[in-house]
Design a protein around this motif. Structure first.
Motif, PDB file in Angstrom:
ATOM      1  N   GLU A  45       1.230  -1.489  -0.013  1.00 33.73           N
ATOM      2  CA  GLU A  45      -0.404   0.414   0.025  1.00 33.73           C
ATOM      3  C   GLU A  45       1.031   1.420  -0.471  1.00 33.73           C
ATOM      4  O   GLU A  45       0.110   2.401  -0.766  1.00 33.73           O
ATOM      5  CB  GLU A  45      -0.821   0.168   1.468  1.00 33.73           C
ATOM      6  N   ARG A  48       1.876   1.794  -3.760  1.00 36.79           N
ATOM      7  CA  ARG A  48       0.809   2.231  -4.378  1.00 36.79           C
ATOM      8  C   ARG A  48       0.417   3.416  -4.144  1.00 36.79           C
ATOM      9  O   ARG A  48      -0.160   4.388  -4.789  1.00 36.79           O
ATOM     10  CB  ARG A  48      -0.390   1.822  -4.037  1.00 36.79           C
ATOM     11  N   TYR A  68      -2.071  -0.617  -9.545  1.00 35.36           N
ATOM     12  CA  TYR A  68      -2.026  -1.648  -8.966  1.00 35.36           C
ATOM     13  C   TYR A  68      -1.929  -2.695 -10.384  1.00 35.36           C
ATOM     14  O   TYR A  68      -0.557  -2.998 -10.485  1.00 35.36           O
ATOM     15  CB  TYR A  68      -3.655  -2.988  -9.639  1.00 35.36           C
ATOM     16  N   ARG A  69      -1.696  -2.378 -11.550  1.00 38.77           N
ATOM     17  CA  ARG A  69      -0.866  -3.461 -12.782  1.00 38.77           C
ATOM     18  C   ARG A  69       0.600  -2.176 -12.615  1.00 38.77           C
ATOM     19  O   ARG A  69       1.269  -3.173 -13.437  1.00 38.77           O
ATOM     20  CB  ARG A  69      -1.386  -3.095 -14.419  1.00 38.77           C
ATOM     21  N   ASN A  72       2.727  -3.719 -11.186  1.00 37.71           N
ATOM     22  CA  ASN A  72       2.793  -5.124 -10.931  1.00 37.71           C
ATOM     23  C   ASN A  72       3.873  -5.264 -11.348  1.00 37.71           C
ATOM     24  O   ASN A  72       5.244  -5.768 -12.193  1.00 37.71           O
ATOM     25  CB  ASN A  72       1.668  -5.551 -11.107  1.00 37.71           C
ATOM     26  N   LYS A 115       6.682 -12.600  -5.919  1.00 39.24           N
ATOM     27  CA  LYS A 115       5.598 -11.591  -5.867  1.00 39.24           C
ATOM     28  C   LYS A 115       4.608 -11.736  -5.688  1.00 39.24           C
ATOM     29  O   LYS A 115       2.993 -11.733  -4.552  1.00 39.24           O
ATOM     30  CB  LYS A 115       5.696 -10.171  -7.447  1.00 39.24           C
ATOM     31  N   THR A 116       3.403 -13.013  -6.224  1.00 38.19           N
ATOM     32  CA  THR A 116       2.093 -14.143  -6.510  1.00 38.19           C
ATOM     33  C   THR A 116       2.162 -14.651  -5.091  1.00 38.19           C
ATOM     34  O   THR A 116       1.290 -14.449  -4.482  1.00 38.19           O
ATOM     35  CB  THR A 116       2.173 -14.186  -7.841  1.00 38.19           C
ATOM     36  N   ALA A 119       1.804 -11.973  -2.915  1.00 36.60           N
ATOM     37  CA  ALA A 119       0.658 -11.076  -2.051  1.00 36.60           C
ATOM     38  C   ALA A 119      -0.493 -12.730  -2.276  1.00 36.60           C
ATOM     39  O   ALA A 119      -1.672 -12.450  -0.722  1.00 36.60           O
ATOM     40  CB  ALA A 119       0.098 -10.986  -3.597  1.00 36.60           C
ATOM     41  N   ASP A 124      -3.231 -10.028  -0.189  1.00 35.05           N
ATOM     42  CA  ASP A 124      -3.577  -9.887  -0.746  1.00 35.05           C
ATOM     43  C   ASP A 124      -4.317 -10.359  -1.444  1.00 35.05           C
ATOM     44  O   ASP A 124      -3.614 -10.233  -2.544  1.00 35.05           O
ATOM     45  CB  ASP A 124      -2.396  -8.142  -1.413  1.00 35.05           C
ATOM     46  N   LYS A 126      -6.429  -8.650  -3.826  1.00 37.28           N
ATOM     47  CA  LYS A 126      -6.428  -7.957  -5.568  1.00 37.28           C
ATOM     48  C   LYS A 126      -5.183  -7.560  -5.845  1.00 37.28           C
ATOM     49  O   LYS A 126      -5.405  -8.369  -7.061  1.00 37.28           O
ATOM     50  CB  LYS A 126      -6.933  -6.272  -4.993  1.00 37.28           C
ATOM     51  N   GLU A 127      -3.946  -7.497  -5.547  1.00 41.16           N
ATOM     52  CA  GLU A 127      -3.106  -8.481  -6.122  1.00 41.16           C
ATOM     53  C   GLU A 127      -2.482  -9.000  -5.898  1.00 41.16           C
ATOM     54  O   GLU A 127      -1.741  -9.460  -7.589  1.00 41.16           O
ATOM     55  CB  GLU A 127      -1.916  -7.433  -5.335  1.00 41.16           C
ATOM     56  N   SER A 130      -3.995  -9.714  -9.584  1.00 37.26           N
ATOM     57  CA  SER A 130      -3.859  -9.413 -11.108  1.00 37.26           C
ATOM     58  C   SER A 130      -2.671  -9.921 -11.020  1.00 37.26           C
ATOM     59  O   SER A 130      -2.770  -9.833 -12.068  1.00 37.26           O
ATOM     60  CB  SER A 130      -3.973  -8.402 -10.173  1.00 37.26           C
TER      61      SER A 130
END
Length: 141
Positions: A45, A48, A68-69, A72, A115-116, A119, A124, A126-127, A130
């Motif tokens: 956060e 972002r 977010y994109r 990412n 990262k995935t 998350a 998280d 939403k992330e 995405s």
């Protein structure tokens, strides 16, 4: 030599580009004899929020999905993020949308499955969704 520089009252600025162990003798010496300041990498956060503030400073709006994109695609490299924000803000004065980021920003080279996983582990949603979507778009298995 470093002791001589400090003793001679010459101002020395040392930019540490790597993580050093606090047990390292140079680290201990500098902590005792120099003015130091630590900077933590931004993530989640805070990152972002930094992106949103950069767009606000350029009087440009950006949709949350696009933030977010963008994060990412670039990770927490503030230099690259700053350049991408400038490019997107110059591209359009209307609110930046997800398709604008997809059109103008190239994702970092390589798959970042970590990262995935991070998350997902930090819940998280939403992330994570995405990032999973990004992996599927790239054809990752």
């Amino acid at each position: 030599m470093l002791e001589e520089i400090i003793v001679s009252r010459v101002r020395v600025k040392i930019l540490q580009l790597f993580l050093a162990s606090p047990k390292d003798s140079l680290f201990e010496f500098l902590a005792e004899n120099a003015k130091t300041q630590a900077f933590q990498l931004l993530d989640g956060e805070k990152l972002r929020s930094w992106v949103k503030n950069e767009f606000e400073a350029r009087k440009t709006e950006i949709q949350p999905e696009a933030v977010y994109r963008l994060v990412n695609f670039t990770g927490n490299d503030l230099w690259q993020l700053s350049n991408e924000v400038q490019k997107l803000a110059s591209f359009s004065k209307k609110p930046i949308e997800l398709r604008d980021v997809n059109l103008l920003v190239r994702p970092q080279i390589g798959t970042d499955i970590f990262k995935t996983i991070e998350a997902l582990a930090s819940r998280d949603k939403k992330e994570a969704i995405s990032l999973i979507h990004d992996h599927l778009e790239k054809g990752d298995n």
